[in-house]
Design an enzyme around this catalytic site. Structure first.
Site, short mmCIF file in Angstrom:
data_model
loop_
_atom_site.label_atom_id
_atom_site.label_comp_id
_atom_site.label_asym_id
_atom_site.label_seq_id
_atom_site.Cartn_x
_atom_site.Cartn_y
_atom_site.Cartn_z
N HIS A 250 1.95 49.96 36.95
CA HIS A 250 3.28 49.36 36.78
C HIS A 250 4.04 50.31 35.86
CE1 HIS A 250 2.23 45.75 38.92
NE2 HIS A 250 1.15 45.61 38.18
N ASN B 116 -10.18 46.41 37.66
CA ASN B 116 -8.75 46.74 37.79
C ASN B 116 -8.05 46.47 36.47
OD1 ASN B 116 -6.62 47.41 39.76
ND2 ASN B 116 -5.88 45.31 39.48
N GLU C 284 -1.30 48.65 42.15
CA GLU C 284 -0.13 47.76 42.01
C GLU C 284 1.12 48.57 41.68
OE1 GLU C 284 -0.88 44.38 39.45
OE2 GLU C 284 -2.96 44.22 40.13
N GLU D 289 -8.03 43.15 34.56
CA GLU D 289 -7.50 43.22 33.19
C GLU D 289 -8.50 42.79 32.11
OE1 GLU D 289 -3.72 41.17 33.33
OE2 GLU D 289 -2.89 42.62 34.75
N ASP E 189 4.52 50.01 41.01
CA ASP E 189 5.96 49.80 41.07
C ASP E 189 6.57 50.63 39.94
OD1 ASP E 189 5.42 48.03 38.88
OD2 ASP E 189 5.68 46.26 40.14
C1 XIL Z 1 2.08 38.93 39.47
C2 XIL Z 1 2.73 38.38 40.72
O1 XIL Z 1 3.32 39.44 41.43
C3 XIL Z 1 3.76 37.34 40.35
O2 XIL Z 1 4.28 36.73 41.51
C4 XIL Z 1 3.13 36.27 39.46
O3 XIL Z 1 4.13 35.37 39.02
C5 XIL Z 1 2.48 36.92 38.26
O4 XIL Z 1 1.53 37.88 38.70
N1 XIL Z 1 -0.93 42.42 37.27
C6 XIL Z 1 -1.64 41.80 38.27
C7 XIL Z 1 -0.95 40.98 39.27
O5 XIL Z 1 -2.86 42.04 38.38
O6 XIL Z 1 -1.76 39.93 39.74
C8 XIL Z 1 0.35 40.43 38.76
O7 XIL Z 1 1.01 39.79 39.83
C9 XIL Z 1 1.19 41.56 38.17
C10 XIL Z 1 0.47 42.21 37.02
#
Ligand code: XIL
Length: 444
Positions: free
Chosen positions: A230, A194, A258, A153, A260
């Site tokens: 996400h 990332n 990641e 990020e 979802d």
């Molecule tokens: C999230 C985890 O899933 C949670 O358990 C934690 O509280 C916060 O972080 N982007 C990312 C991940 O790169 O590391 C994050 O993971 C979600 C957003």
């Protein structure tokens, strides 16, 4: 008035592929992915890797990412005192089950130890702290990590450098220094940048693209770019595949890191059907780009997802439900990965428009379009009424409503829709308060 209603009516589409043979759907996802030369991975929580959770994680996924256990705040909460318990546990589990590991993450502005964020650092001191941290962590797992998210990020929404403690103190040079330190510590790992909201072509991904170009021009060892994905139900970016491809053409690997797909709770049959189509679309976008190494879901069960905590009222974002039962999204991944997926038979999309509205009542038109290559022989459209609307009368379809769930099926005269063709039906409904359009349609 009528024009305004039509103009403001949401145009919603949903697509659902008919199920392929049971064998493909039943095969472990990791094997289906492997057969296509990719991996299918999941984030996991180390402390949950027992019982049914461990069984599904091991059987279905070819790659594991520790959800939190490798973050700086987890491994070195107190300066100089390392706790590798959770990270070790995930790596050991993966090795015991023939899985790869995506290391996540070496440098990130979030989940940092308080002593890092609370300290006052000169640029030189902070750079050394960062590279020492990378040497310690990447060095510990040397040779055992498939991909490292070296920097997570780094960008603002407009594509400029995020003014994190690293960005503000060191400028863009911290990214290059982090990658060089990671390469030195673990030469075999593929090193990734990332970020989130870089999935579509737009300002932020343009910023990422330009950053990667600059890094490569300086000889910085960037091997890949991760797209967190996400996503929001029904909003897989249309440019996802083209975006992955343009990065691949820069000469780096790409990965969905990641994934979802969140929905407003509660989940309904129609939303889960839309989610299935969305998961399949993301998986297909990766498969369409040769340099897309794989897809990782951010938690494989709704009971281990960060979404409800971070997006109140939303959830059901992963491919397995809270009881570890596979959801339609899991079938979406399996179908997209299946070796012999027939060329999209029986695929349809839905467009919904309110054509007139008056106090307590409205008329809607629903268009069913065949987006596949074979004729649709009979069709069913399902949706959820979001605000208590009731269907009072339908034409050109048989519509039934149970609670908020509506099912509309063809009449005999409009059962067949040729590829590329469409047919429409309409209904009158009642409403009170507000009359928002349904958020998703399932069409089969
Ligand atoms: C999230 C985890 O899933 C949670 O358990 C934690 O509280 C916060 O972080 N982007 C990312 C991940 O790169 O590391 C994050 O993971 C979600 C957003």
């Amino acid at each position: 008035m009528l024009r305004r209603l039509i103009a403001t009516a949401a145009l919603l589409t949903a697509a659902l592929t008919l199920a392929p043979p049971a064998a493909a759907a039943d095969a472990p996802l990791r094997d289906l992915a492997e057969a296509r030369g990719r991996y299918l991975g999941t984030a996991v929580t180390a402390g949950k890797l027992t019982g049914g959770y461990a069984d599904v994680a091991a059987a279905q996924f070819g790659s594991l990412t520790p959800g939190n256990e490798m973050k700086w705040g987890s491994v070195e909460a107190t300066r100089g005192t390392y706790d590798w318990t959770g990270a070790d546990r995930v790596v050991a589990f993966a090795e015991a089950h023939g899985q790869r590991v995506r290391g996540h993450t070496l440098v990130w502005h979030s989940q940092l130890p308080a002593w890092v964020t609370g300290g006052t650092w000169t640029a030189d001191r902070l750079r050394t702290l960062m590279t020492d941290h990378i040497a310690a962590e990447a060095g510990r797992y040397k040779g055992r990590i498939d991909h490292w998210d070296v920097v997570n990020e780094p960008l603002n929404e407009d594509g400029t450098l995020r003014q994190s403690v690293f960005g503000a103190t060191l400028g863009e040079s911290y990214v290059a220094d982090a990658f060089r330190a990671a390469r030195a510590a673990d030469p075999a790992a593929k090193l990734y940048l990332n970020d989130y909201s870089t999935d579509a072509i737009g300002a932020k991904s343009d910023g990422m693209y330009a950053l990667v170009e600059r890094l490569l021009a300086q000889g910085v060892p960037v091997d890949g770019v991760g797209f967190q994905a996400h996503l929001v139900l029904g909003q897989v970016p249309a440019s996802l595949e083209a975006n992955l491809r343009r990065f691949a053409e820069l000469g780096v690997d790409v990965a969905i890191t990641e994934l979802d797909i969140r929905m407003p709770l509660p989940a309904t049959e129609a939303k889960l059907a839309q989610q299935k189509a969305d998961y399949a679309a993301v998986q297909r976008a990766c498969l369409a780009v040769t340099r897309c190494a794989g897809v990782t879901v951010w938690g494989f069960t709704d009971s281990d997802s960060w979404i409800p905590d971070f997006f109140p009222g939303q959830g059901a974002a992963t491919p397995y439900d809270e009881a570890l039962a596979p959801k339609p999204a899991r079938a979406g991944l399996a179908e997209a990965l299946a070796p012999d997926t027939p060329p999209a038979p029986g695929v349809c999309s839905v467009t919904y428009a309110v054509t007139s509205q008056w106090t307590g009542g409205f008329t809607a038109q629903v268009t069913v379009r065949n987006t596949g290559t074979a004729p649709l022989n009979g069709w069913t459209v399902r949706w959820t009424q979001p605000a208590g609307q009731r269907v009072t009368q339908a034409w050109n379809a048989t519509a039934t409503q149970t609670g908020a769930e509506v099912t509309a099926t063809n009449l005999s005269y409009n059962a067949t829709v040729p590829p590329g063709g469409s047919t429409a039906f309409g209904f009158n409904g009642s409403w009170s308060g507000t009359n928002p359009p349904p958020t998703a349609f399932a069409c089969s």
